[in-house]
Design a protein around this motif. Sequence first.
Motif, short mmCIF file in Angstrom:
data_model
loop_
_atom_site.label_atom_id
_atom_site.label_comp_id
_atom_site.label_asym_id
_atom_site.label_seq_id
_atom_site.Cartn_x
_atom_site.Cartn_y
_atom_site.Cartn_z
N ASN A 40 -49.17 -111.74 95.26
CA ASN A 40 -49.23 -112.84 95.13
C ASN A 40 -50.34 -113.21 94.54
O ASN A 40 -51.17 -112.42 94.05
CB ASN A 40 -49.19 -113.64 96.69
N SER A 41 -50.88 -114.56 94.12
CA SER A 41 -51.96 -114.72 93.60
C SER A 41 -53.30 -114.48 94.29
O SER A 41 -54.24 -114.30 93.66
CB SER A 41 -51.99 -116.38 92.99
N ASN A 42 -53.03 -114.37 95.63
CA ASN A 42 -54.20 -114.15 96.54
C ASN A 42 -54.77 -112.69 96.32
O ASN A 42 -55.93 -112.32 96.38
CB ASN A 42 -54.01 -114.45 97.79
N ASN A 43 -53.76 -111.77 96.07
CA ASN A 43 -54.14 -110.38 95.66
C ASN A 43 -54.03 -109.96 94.47
O ASN A 43 -54.03 -109.00 93.95
CB ASN A 43 -53.17 -109.56 96.78
N ASN A 44 -53.88 -111.14 93.47
CA ASN A 44 -54.07 -111.00 92.15
C ASN A 44 -52.72 -109.96 91.67
O ASN A 44 -52.69 -109.26 90.56
CB ASN A 44 -55.28 -110.17 91.54
N TYR A 45 -51.70 -110.18 92.22
CA TYR A 45 -50.36 -109.54 92.13
C TYR A 45 -50.62 -107.79 92.01
O TYR A 45 -50.10 -107.21 91.11
CB TYR A 45 -49.83 -109.99 90.82
N SER A 46 -51.31 -107.47 92.84
CA SER A 46 -51.67 -106.11 93.08
C SER A 46 -51.97 -105.38 94.38
O SER A 46 -52.44 -106.30 95.34
CB SER A 46 -53.02 -105.59 92.16
N SER A 47 -51.53 -104.28 94.63
CA SER A 47 -51.86 -103.60 95.84
C SER A 47 -52.74 -102.24 95.73
O SER A 47 -52.21 -101.47 95.07
CB SER A 47 -50.58 -103.54 96.70
N LEU A 48 -53.67 -102.26 96.40
CA LEU A 48 -54.49 -101.04 96.58
C LEU A 48 -53.88 -100.10 97.72
O LEU A 48 -54.35 -100.33 98.74
CB LEU A 48 -56.03 -100.90 96.27
N VAL A 49 -53.62 -98.71 97.36
CA VAL A 49 -53.62 -97.81 98.40
C VAL A 49 -54.45 -96.76 98.32
O VAL A 49 -54.76 -95.95 97.25
CB VAL A 49 -52.28 -97.23 98.18
N GLU A 50 -55.35 -96.59 99.12
CA GLU A 50 -56.25 -95.38 99.07
C GLU A 50 -55.98 -94.19 99.78
O GLU A 50 -55.00 -93.89 100.69
CB GLU A 50 -57.56 -95.88 100.17
N PHE A 51 -56.51 -93.29 99.14
CA PHE A 51 -56.24 -91.50 99.28
C PHE A 51 -57.28 -91.20 100.40
O PHE A 51 -58.44 -91.25 100.20
CB PHE A 51 -56.07 -90.83 98.30
N ASN A 52 -56.88 -90.71 101.35
CA ASN A 52 -57.72 -90.22 102.52
C ASN A 52 -57.28 -88.76 103.05
O ASN A 52 -56.27 -88.80 103.81
CB ASN A 52 -57.92 -91.39 103.87
N PRO A 53 -57.82 -87.78 102.52
CA PRO A 53 -58.96 -87.59 101.73
C PRO A 53 -58.57 -87.94 100.32
O PRO A 53 -57.33 -87.88 99.97
CB PRO A 53 -59.27 -86.08 102.04
N PRO A 54 -59.71 -87.66 99.38
CA PRO A 54 -59.44 -88.04 97.89
C PRO A 54 -58.36 -86.79 97.35
O PRO A 54 -58.53 -85.66 97.98
CB PRO A 54 -60.81 -88.04 97.17
#
Length: 162
Positions: A40-54
């Motif tokens: 949606n516009s609140n998340n700028n039409y994006s979603s971040l998934v973090e890698f743990n560990p890198p």
Amino acid sequence: MKKITLLLVFIGMMTLQSCEVTEVETAPRTEVFEVTTSFNSNNNYSSLVEFNPPIYSSDVVLVYHLYDTVNGEDIWKLMPQTYYFSDGGELDFNFDYSRFNVNIFLSANFSLNTLPSSWTQSQTFRIVIIPASFATTVNKNNIDAVLSALNVNKTQIQKINL
């Protein structure tokens, strides 16, 4: 003495030349995640998934979008993926990644605010992390072929809650 040394060096070079190194092929280290997110516009039409560990810098990230389910079978499409609308609109499901995360995002040649919720809400993605050397040996367009080649069954897919 010089002739004997030269002869020994020559024999050593010939002997080493015939040595053969055989690599044992093993299943590559891999990780598979599934995430459901909304845009949606609140998340700028994006979603971040973090890698743990890198992940390793030599790893490759593949992302698949769950496009549909037909007769109980999921239809996964390798991203980036462009969807074309009858009015000339083009919607892109895309991603970029680093060692630390993958960013899944939408872009279009029209205002994303006008997209029906069926394209923005509760979208499911599979993120597959594989070594770069393995990425060249498998048909990446078919998620089932990738999972089969990696010896990953569906019960081993880790679900991530954002």
